[in-house]
Structure formats: C-alpha cells, structure tokens
Design an enzyme around this catalytic site. Structure first.
Site, short mmCIF file in Angstrom:
data_model
loop_
_atom_site.label_atom_id
_atom_site.label_comp_id
_atom_site.label_asym_id
_atom_site.label_seq_id
_atom_site.Cartn_x
_atom_site.Cartn_y
_atom_site.Cartn_z
CD GLU A 242 -3.02 -0.99 0.37
OE1 GLU A 242 -3.19 0.09 -0.24
OE2 GLU A 242 -3.74 -1.98 0.19
CB CYS A 276 -1.87 7.25 1.42
SG CYS A 276 -3.27 6.47 2.23
P1 NAD Z 1 8.33 4.90 4.58
O1 NAD Z 1 8.32 4.11 3.33
O2 NAD Z 1 9.44 5.84 4.83
O3 NAD Z 1 8.29 3.95 5.87
C1 NAD Z 1 7.28 3.00 6.07
C2 NAD Z 1 7.79 1.92 7.00
O4 NAD Z 1 8.81 1.17 6.35
C3 NAD Z 1 8.37 2.42 8.31
O5 NAD Z 1 7.95 1.57 9.36
C4 NAD Z 1 9.87 2.28 8.08
O6 NAD Z 1 10.63 2.11 9.26
C5 NAD Z 1 9.91 1.03 7.23
N1 NAD Z 1 11.13 0.87 6.43
C6 NAD Z 1 11.96 1.82 5.96
N2 NAD Z 1 12.96 1.26 5.23
C7 NAD Z 1 12.74 -0.07 5.23
C8 NAD Z 1 13.41 -1.18 4.63
N3 NAD Z 1 14.50 -1.02 3.88
N4 NAD Z 1 12.89 -2.41 4.84
C9 NAD Z 1 11.79 -2.60 5.58
N5 NAD Z 1 11.10 -1.58 6.17
C10 NAD Z 1 11.58 -0.32 6.00
O7 NAD Z 1 6.92 5.65 4.61
P2 NAD Z 1 6.38 6.71 5.67
O8 NAD Z 1 7.10 7.99 5.46
O9 NAD Z 1 6.36 6.11 7.03
O10 NAD Z 1 4.86 6.86 5.20
C11 NAD Z 1 4.46 7.78 4.22
C12 NAD Z 1 4.13 7.07 2.93
O11 NAD Z 1 3.16 6.07 3.17
C13 NAD Z 1 3.51 7.99 1.90
O12 NAD Z 1 4.04 7.71 0.63
C14 NAD Z 1 2.03 7.61 1.96
O13 NAD Z 1 1.31 7.90 0.78
C15 NAD Z 1 2.12 6.15 2.22
N6 NAD Z 1 0.87 5.64 2.78
C16 NAD Z 1 0.11 4.81 2.01
C17 NAD Z 1 -1.10 4.33 2.51
C18 NAD Z 1 -1.94 3.39 1.70
O14 NAD Z 1 -2.79 2.72 2.27
N7 NAD Z 1 -1.78 3.27 0.39
C19 NAD Z 1 -1.52 4.69 3.79
C20 NAD Z 1 -0.73 5.55 4.53
C21 NAD Z 1 0.47 6.01 4.01
#
Ligand code: NAD
Length: 498
Positions: A242, A276
């Site tokens: 997502e 998002c």
């Molecule tokens: P992010 O991708 O920076 O981090 C998300 C998660 O991934 C965090 O828990 C982080 O610690 C973890 N992570 C980071 N690097 C990783 C790796 N190499 N391996 C495994 N895990 C890792 O995203 P964010 O800044 O926390 O969230 C914002 C983003 O999320 C925006 O792009 C937003 O649109 C999206 N989002 C999507 C939805 C949806 O349902 N489609 C909902 C909410 C947010």
C-alpha cells in the site's frame, strides 16, 4: 543518529518525539535481526493456538479487544496527538473507522473465508468440492506514521480475523501508538502473544522481511516498497504493498461547486495533507472554474495550523517532508504557477500554511510527485475527457473523487484508481465492506473488505469422491472406450462454435 522526530539513544534504543514540542513521547528498543527472529518464533507458536480457536473464538476475542479500544479511544487519541501532532479530533477520526473495520473483519471472516461449496463440473461430477481460506501463519506488518491507527489496523485486524498471528513494525515516528494497540490486545487476549510489536528503523523492517514470515503487508512510500519486495524476493515471501498517491478531484460543469470546494479543501488539507488518499490535484470544468477557485480560496482561509485545541491541522510529522513541500511549491512558482492561497513562504520549521496553486504546468513536481503537505493544484479543463486524461496521466493510482450531478458513475469508472468517491472525498476508507488499495506506483493487493480478508489466507481446495464414476479418468485401468467417450462429450459441449 537523528531522523528528525526519531532519535537514537546510547543504549540501542530510540526516542519518539512530539513533532510540535520535541518532548520525548516514549523510548523504544532498536530490535535486531535476532530479536525479530525471536518474535516471529513466538508468533509461530501462538499462531497455532489462534488458528485452532476457529472463527467464533477469534471473533469473540477481537470484539473484546475492540471494546477496550472503543472505551479508551480518547486515551489512544492522546497518544496519536502526541506522536504525530495531529489534532485530537483528527486522531479520533482515524480511530473510529479502525474500530468499525475490526468489528467488520471479526463478524465477516467466517462468511468470506469459511468453507464454500463449488460446482464439480461435468468431468468430475462425482466429486463434492469445497474451498476454504486457511490462515497463512505469521504476518509481518510494516506501517507508516501518518495514520498510525487506521492504516496498520486495515492489515492487523483483517490478518488476525483470518486466523494469523501478527508481528508489527510501526514507523519509527509512532511506536507508542503501536505499543498501545499491542498492550490493549494483550489485555483482551492474555493467553498467547498473537499480536506483537518490534521497533526500530528500516533495518528492523528489513529483518522482518527476511525472518521467514508467511506474508509482509507493507504501507509506506513506493521507494521503500521496492526495497521490501527485493528483501522478500530472497525467501519468496509474498507481499502486499500500500504505497503513495497523487489523487485527483474532478469537478464537472453540473457539480455542486460549493460542496466540491469544501471537499477539495478538506481532502487536500486535513491531517496537514499527510494522507495517502488525500486530494493533491483538482481538474475543474471551465464553466465552474472561477467559482470553484474563489470558494476554495475562501474556505482555505479557515484552515489554521497549530498544536492548540482549536487548530485545524497539526505540524508536519516527519521534518524531512518540509523540504519536499517547499521544493514542490518553489518549482511550481518558478515555472509560472500562481499561489492563490499561501505560497513561497508557506513552509515554516514545523508547520505549513495551506497553499493553493493555479496555472501549474502538468509536468511540474507539484502535479506529478506526492507532496504530502496541505497543498492543492487546480487546473482548468475544457471538458471531462480532458479532466480524465490529465487525472489518469500519473504513475500513481490510489483513490480519487468526482463531483457531478449527471455523470458521476461513468466518470468514476474511468478514473484509473483503486477507489473513487462521487460527490464526496475519501468516503471509501470508512466503508469496511469495500477493498482499499491502488494500481501502478500506489501498490497492489488490497486491505479492507472481503478482498482484504482473503489477502491473509490461502484458498484450500478439497475434492471428496462421492461414488465411483463410470467414466473414471484418474486410473491406469481406463479403457480406450472411456477416452473416446470423454472426447466425444467434450466435443459435443465445446466443439460446435467456429
Ligand atoms: P516509509 O516508506 O518511509 O516507511 C514506512 C515503514 O517502512 C516504516 O515503518 C519504516 O521504518 C519502514 N522501512 C523503511 N525502510 C525499510 C526497509 N529497507 N525495509 C523494511 N522496512 C523499511 O513511509 P512513511 O514515510 O512512514 O509513510 C508515508 C508514505 O506512506 C507515503 O508515501 C504515503 O502515501 C504512504 N501511505 C500509504 C497508505 C496506503 O494505504 N496506500 C496509507 C498511509 C500512508
């Protein structure tokens, strides 16, 4: 190391900080790959117990948990408020649908995933056939910070209802919210660690991908989604992604312009635009364009950032995002756009003033990339074909919205996205029975609804022979006559049309 609001301490731990005040909300361990493996091993044991409870036993316990969350929703909202900075009322606005989703998943899991009879077809007419969705085992869930309750619960509640144990890695910005949910679950279901949390940064998430879980449900940015897929590929662990969005709102000539402007402002600015499925672009029919822009300007004036009880939006939770928002606004203005609200000075140290941009070139970053701030671009279009073409010209395809009195349904169908609201914004999130997820860079797989339950099970087919058929195919004692009769039968059924 400091990644803005998440700061490491000396002892292999990190602090989550209030983004409005920099106060420490909580201190959490940075879990290593060994810690994650241990959590997954505990989950593996608990998963057997949880699966054996069956749909009714699990539903009863999920309702108990949901009762705890509901009764203490205000307390949870305070934790969300402290860790994300969003207003308390907005925290409640994500907790309430999360409660509805948990209730729906508990109630409907048996109907969606339980044993279903299927037709055996002609060739195997002597078989009784069933399909049931069995639990996958242990699900690793990796979440973002922007909706730290509603977003992960769309996976957690559905994975649990489907009979799996869960190991949850929250964002490093919102571990206290995750811990609150895990503690509330342990209070309602004290017997086994069915729902655990591991904390840390990207490396902890990567360790979870490699820990031998049965599926990873990831919500976050497309860039991290790609890293997750690469890590999961090593062990052929399935993934659900997502990711982000650049959702469009389309306004037709016959639309209720006041309602459309109201929805555009809320869709773009609520949660300081850190949504998002928030609205980031509007395409408006030329006949109502001026009226729409005027109303958006008027309504945006009431949106006030702050951390006090009356603020409409909070700070930007992840400070690195401030640079992206600043860059998108500056780039658009440098390329001829006009700010009718906010503008060049909108981005401060913590807060961003609402910003509405018009005359933005379609290839500007503010139109093409996820801004994740309280910003909106508005473009004038000649007709709805142009609106749809421009809205669909995006690598993202998460949600979207259409305002039209006569053509809502046909326009909604033509938007390239996983979900579309007609004459409202983001309503689909609050409907537990519909799937949520995107296409393109917005990801794949679905949370919520029956589709969301099925993501966390595997379809098990069982055929039971009721009697020995005269034309049995699955034996070496089969005669040439049987083969000829079967070939004749199939020709009779399917060989007529040329
Ligand atoms: P992010 O991708 O920076 O981090 C998300 C998660 O991934 C965090 O828990 C982080 O610690 C973890 N992570 C980071 N690097 C990783 C790796 N190499 N391996 C495994 N895990 C890792 O995203 P964010 O800044 O926390 O969230 C914002 C983003 O999320 C925006 O792009 C937003 O649109 C999206 N989002 C999507 C939805 C949806 O349902 N489609 C909902 C909410 C947010």
């Amino acid at each position: 190391m400091t990644t803005a609001q998440a700061r490491t301490t000396d002892s292999g731990a990190f602090d989550s900080l209030n983004p409005a005040t920099d106060e420490v909300v909580g201190t959490f361990p940075i879990h290593t790959a060994e810690d994650v493996a241990a959590a997954v091993a505990r989950a593996r044991e608990a998963a057997g117990w949880w699966a054996d409870l069956g749909f009714a036993g699990r539903a009863e316990r999920l309702r108990r948990w949901n009762g705890v969350v509901t009764r203490r929703a205000n307390q949870l909202a305070e934790v969300v408020h402290a860790e994300t900075g969003k207003p308390h009322a907005d925290a409640m606005l994500e907790i309430i649908p999360a409660i509805a989703h948990t209730a729906w998943a508990a109630k409907n899991a048996r109907k969606v995933l339980g044993e279903q009879r299927r037709s055996p077809g002609l060739l195997m007419f002597n078989q009784a056939v069933t399909v049931e969705y069995q639990p996958l085992g242990v699900i690793g869930i990796i979440g973002p910070w922007n909706y730290p309750v509603l977003t992960p619960m769309g996976s957690i509640a559905y994975a649990l209802a489907a009979g799996n144990a869960v190991v949850y890695k929250p964002s490093e910005y919102t571990p206290a919210v995750g811990q609150w949910l895990v503690d509330a679950f342990a209070e309602a279901v004290p017997e086994q660690p069915v729902f655990q949390q591991v904390t840390g940064f990207g490396a902890t998430g990567a360790a979870l991908c490699r820990a031998g879980v049965d599926k990873i449900a990831f919500t976050g940015s497309p860039a991290t989604g790609k890293k997750i897929m690469a890590a999961c590929a090593e062990t052929l662990t399935p993934v659900l992604i997502e990711a982000g969005g650049k959702d469009a709102l389309i306004v037709d000539a016959d639309a209720d312009v006041d309602a459309a402007a109201d929805a555009a402002v809320w869709g773009a600015m609520s949660n300081a635009g850190q949504t998002c499925a928030g609205i980031e672009r509007a395409y408006v029919h030329e006949r109502v364009y001026d009226d729409f822009v005027a109303k958006v300007v008027e309504k945006s004036a009431t949106v006030r950032p702050g951390f006090d009880a009356d603020a409409s939006i909070g700070p930007i939770t992840m400070p690195a995002q401030l640079d992206i928002i600043r860059r998108h606004i500056a780039d658009a203005l440098a390329r001829g756009a006009r700010a009718v609200v906010g503008g060049a000075d909108a981005v401060g140290d913590r807060y961003v003033q609402p910003t509405v941009l018009v005359d933005v070139p379609e290839d500007a970053e503010a139109v093409r990339e996820e801004t994740f701030g309280p910003t909106l671009t508005i473009a004038k279009v000649h007709d709805m074909d142009e609106a749809i073409a421009k809205a669909n010209d995006s690598k993202y395809g998460l949600g979207g919205s259409v305002f039209s009195r006569a053509n809502g349904m046909s326009l909604a169908r033509r938007l390239r996205s996983g979900m579309t609201s007609i004459n409202s914004v983001i309503s689909f999130v609050g409907v537990p029975s519909v799937p949520f997820g995107g296409v393109g860079d917005s990801g794949f797989g679905r949370i919520h609804g029956p589709e969301g339950l099925r993501e966390f099970g595997h379809p098990k087919a069982i055929t039971r022979q009721r009697f020995r058929a005269p034309l049995t195919l699955t034996t070496f004692t089969r005669t040439k006559k049987v083969d000829a009769q079967v070939a004749k039968l199939i020709t009779l059924l399917h060989g007529k049309r040329r």
